[in-house]
Design a protein around this motif. Structure first.
Motif: not given
Lengths: 349, 544
Positions: B67-70, B72-73
């Motif tokens: 996932g993008w979120e993970r 990016l974080t």
């Protein structure tokens, strides 16, 4: 019954412009020793591997002792062909003794008797428990031979068997191997690019070039009466001249004069031909018709190989001659020769 | 092979391609270059290769799907820091190991240093000390509560620093460079150097312009092994409380954040691939082959006044990489045994180690055979492809393979999850390449003419394998088993993550005891692992 029959055998190595084996037909008599002779890359080893079954032909058929082993819709794997093979590097199993190597693949009941019989045949009694690395090159070759013969093969195939031996051992093993094969009464096919090997061991020699059969015949016939220019120049040295068959059909008229010829293939008088003259045909003769000056000499101990430049009406012609080592020859010496008919042959073209 | 066949190899490929396009039934002939193997060996090789590759593939897929979120974080927070830590350690350790390894190899093979044969052995021996055991011994001596502090009053330096980690890791990895370079120096064709002297170069110029460039492939191979090790090491860095990708992945899994662990794994796999690619590129660019020529012993270079410096240097390396860890372990073992460290539980750990490593060794030896056989006797793009799949686990850290196993067994085969089967399978995936290398080195020594001799003497193909090939490559099979066995006994991260509850092995106990400061309990097990590791040392050294 023929021991081996090759009929129109063809093997392409895909992508090569020239086939490895090209429409080869050949018969080997039972008990005969035949040698496939040719330059490296001529397809002789491929022919051997086709007979053994390590390669499949694209066309044609091969029969061993009357049984077709490969042909249209038929394929017998190497282990069922009853073919013995002696490899160039002998391929003895390093972890097995001489006796165990010979016993390889034999049935339990016959094993002991066969090993005794074979070591006696190849004259290796007492070495049964040695390992291959403890043997000399000549002994290793005997083991390889014994191992191949132990199965009573229909035919035994030998791939460049003498190439790993040094000169002295080589001429000794030529005699030994021939003797053993004759004593065993087996049919054998040798492969070699060495002229001396071929002439020394064979009943018949098959000269091969570019996968094609050039000539088959006894060593004497091959040397004395080459039928093609390739055989004339590959099997020993030769002078090739253009000529016309003389009216008696026993001579050829060439630039260096009319020379007697024992092998004219019954060509009609007046026919344009090429003729091959072996160096052995030129005999020194102070009264000879052929005159020339020595251009190059190679001193060989038992004879002098020389190139003689003969003057003719059509300009100078180079002749390959042998001179007795006693003669005191130098470059520039003028000599006279005449020609003996035995080593002169008309070659087809 | 007949000359014509080799000469026409390239045209042959074109021929089979054409034939396959015209007639799809010849496709198999095309991909196998006209020499397809039997069904059984191919099926075995294919299944093994797939099993080797699937867990890694699964980690990659899960990481990319993280996932993008993970992503990016993690890219924002953890990855830059981890990248810096991991790469700086890898670079520094590789360079230091290169320097020590090449210098030691040259001193031992080409100079008149006294006792060169003994030095050669002593310098290779640190290879049997698992780096995490080495780290423990350094903590015992130089740690904040270590021997030196007890004697002097304060620790001389901080062992838990970057410098400490890099120095200790170098001490236990330089033997890779040393062994490969000295093997290359021993094979070195002296004619090149003599040609240089003839051209008027002096000793130093010959070394710089001729010897060193010709040694570059060997040095590259050594550095590759060191850097791959530095990337994959878990035990040593975690002992010395340094954070790299492997420890981060491990602790991420510990906190059950498997997707973050997978994301970090993807980055680590990419780094590994970049290093492998760099090595491949330099190697294919400078593919010079030294023809062996006739072997001559080189005239040893006279060190003169530098002899003492050479001896001191090698002495310092051997003292810190071998004498220090061994004497510390012997001392603490003595102490520990007196306090009853060799109890029933110790025997239990030992038997767990032997059982799992033994099972892995046997499976690896058997499973490697079809792969190696196809590669040697049916060389083609297909057999190379199978081999590459099977080698995938080789360069990758144990934590990543453990992560793959957790994913797969948790999702698809939960019944086996938490059993010894998973652990043994992880060992097989990690160490099968060692068995393959040992067996293929052996098999390549066996001439295909022997196979043909067997066929002409009446053996069908399977009997050629059982009666001729197997007896001849037995030393290679045994060497492969020994290498796998030792690697599995030493293995730490995958064992920590995958062992069934209550099934601790020697390696696991060492880690646990040492983490809690019970060095007397860790020492006997460490010493036992070192002794076991010394068994296949002969084969280990011959690999280079």
């Amino acid at each position: 019954m023929k021991a081996i029959t090759l009929k129109n055998v063809k093997k392409d190595y895909p992508g090569c412009s020239v086939p490895a084996v090209d429409n080869l037909s050949l018969e080997v008599e039972e008990g005969e020793i035949l040698t496939l002779l040719g330059p490296s890359g001529c397809g002789k080893t491929t022919t051997l591997r086709l007979i053994a079954g390590f390669e499949r032909p694209d066309q044609g058929s091969i029969a061993l002792a009357g049984r077709i082993v490969t042909g249209p819709g038929r394929w017998i794997p190497p282990e069922k062909r009853k073919v013995g093979m002696v490899f160039q590097d002998y391929a003895l199993l390093p972890h097995l003794t001489v006796g165990e190597n010979i016993a390889l693949g034999l049935k339990k009941e016959t094993r002991g008797r066969k090993v005794v019989e074979m070591t006696a045949l190849v004259n290796l009694q007492g070495l049964e428990n040695r390992y291959p690395h403890e043997l000399s090159g000549g002994q290793q070759q005997r083991v390889a031979l014994a191992r191949a013969l132990a199965h009573n093969p229909v035919v035994i195939l030998l791939d460049e068997p003498f190439s790993n031996l040094d000169t002295d051992l080589r001429s000794y093993m030529r005699r030994e191997v021939t003797k053993i094969i004759k004593a065993a009464g087996t049919t054998a096919v040798f492969v070699t690019h060495d002229l001396k090997d071929a002439l020394a061991v064979s009943d018949r020699v098959a000269v091969i070039k570019d996968g094609r059969l050039e000539q088959v015949g006894s060593p004497v016939a091959i040397y004395r009466h080459p039928e093609t220019e390739f055989v004339a120049t590959f099997v020993g040295k030769s002078t090739i001249l253009d000529g016309v068959i003389g009216p008696d059909r026993r001579s050829v008229k060439t630039a260096i004069g009319t020379i007697p010829c024992a092998h004219t293939h019954n060509h009609l008088p007046g026919r344009q031909v090429k003729v091959s003259i072996r160096p052995d045909s030129f005999e020194l003769d102070p009264a000879g018709d052929i005159r020339g000056t020595i251009k190059e000499t190679i001193y060989g101990g038992n004879e002098i190989e020389a190139v003689l430049e003969a003057r003719t009406t059509n300009g100078p012609v180079d002749l390959q001659v042998h001179i007795h080592p006693e003669e005191n020859t130098r470059e520039g010496t003028e000599l006279r020769f005449h020609v003996l008919p035995e080593f002169v042959a008309v070659i087809d073209h | 092979m007949p000359e014509k066949e080799t000469a026409c190899a390239e045209n042959r490929i074109a021929y089979y391609r054409q034939a396959a396009l015209e007639n799809p039934s010849r496709f198999r002939l095309y991909i196998w270059r006209g020499n397809p193997p039997g069904f059984i060996p191919e099926a075995l090789a294919l299944v093994t290769a797939l099993v080797m590759f699937i867990p890694i593939l699964y980690v990659l897929v899960r990481g990319i799907q993280g996932g993008w979120e993970r992503w990016l974080t993690l890219l924002d927070t953890r990855i830059p820091h981890l990248l810096w830590n991991t790469l700086s350690l890898t670079v520094v350790v590789s360079l230091a190991a290169l320097l020590i390894g090449v210098a030691a190899a040259w001193l031992v093979t080409r100079t008149d240093l006294p006792g060169r044969k003994i030095w050669a052995w002593l310098l290779a021996l640190p290879l049997v000390v698992p780096p995490y055991v080495g780290a423990i011994s350094y903590i015992i001596v130089f740690g904040p509560q270590g021997l030196v502090r007890n004697l002097v009053g304060e620790a001389p330096f901080d062992i838990y620093s970057f410098g400490g980690v890099a120095a200790v890791l170098t001490m236990f990895t330089y033997p890779y460079v040393f062994l490969i370079t000295s093997a290359a120096l021993k094979r070195f064709n002296l004619n090149y150097e003599e040609a240089g002297r003839m051209a008027g170069l002096n000793h130093l110029q010959v070394f710089r312009k001729i010897t060193l460039p010709l040694l570059r492939p060997a040095m590259g191979a050594g550095v590759l092994l060191v850097s791959l090790y530095a990337l994959s090491d878990f035990g040593l860095v975690s002992m010395l409380r340094y954070t790299t990708f492997t420890t981060a992945i491990y602790f991420q899994m510990g906190s059950f954040d498997r997707l973050s662990a997978a994301v970090l794994s993807v980055v680590l796999i990419l780094i590994t691939l970049v290093i492998l690619w760099l090595e491949y590129r330099t190697r294919s660019r400078q593919r010079f082959v030294q023809d062996a020529g006739t072997f001559r012993k080189p005239l040893p270079f006279s060190l003169g006044r530098w002899r003492l410096a050479g001896l001191l240097g090698l002495g310092a390396v051997v003292a810190s990489a071998l004498v220090l860890p061994l004497s510390v372990l012997v001392y603490w073992s003595y102490y520990g045994i007196a306090r009853g460290a060799l109890d029933g539980r110790f025997l239990e750990y030992t038997s767990h180690s032997l059982l799992t490593a033994g099972a892995a060794a046997i499976f690896c030896a058997v499973l490697a055979l079809p792969l190696v056989y196809l590669k040697s006797r049916h060389p083609s793009p297909v057999s190379s492809f199978y081999e590459k799949l099977a080698l995938a686990g080789y360069a990758l850290p144990g934590v990543i393979i453990a992560l793959g196993m957790v994913f797969i067994f948790n999702s698809y085969i939960p019944a086996l999850y938490g059993t010894a089967v998973v652990l043994v399978l992880a060992y097989i995936i990690r160490f099968l390449p060692q068995a393959m290398q040992a067996e293929s080195a052996s098999l390549n020594q066996v001439s295909p003419r022997l196979d043909e001799a067997g066929r002409s003497l009446g053996y069908p193909p399977w009997q050629v394998i059982s009666r001729i090939i197997l007896p001849l490559i037995r030393p290679g099979i045994l060497a492969g088993m020994a290498l796998v066995f030792v690697s599995a006994v030493k293995e730490l991260p995958a064992t920590l993550l995958l062992r069934p509850p209550g099934m601790d092995t020697l390696a696991v106990r060492i880690w646990i005891e040492a983490s809690e400061g019970f060095y007397d309990m860790a020492a006997p097990a460490s010493l036992l692992i070192i002794i076991v590791s010394a068994v296949p040392l002969k084969w280990l050294i011959n690999r280079f």
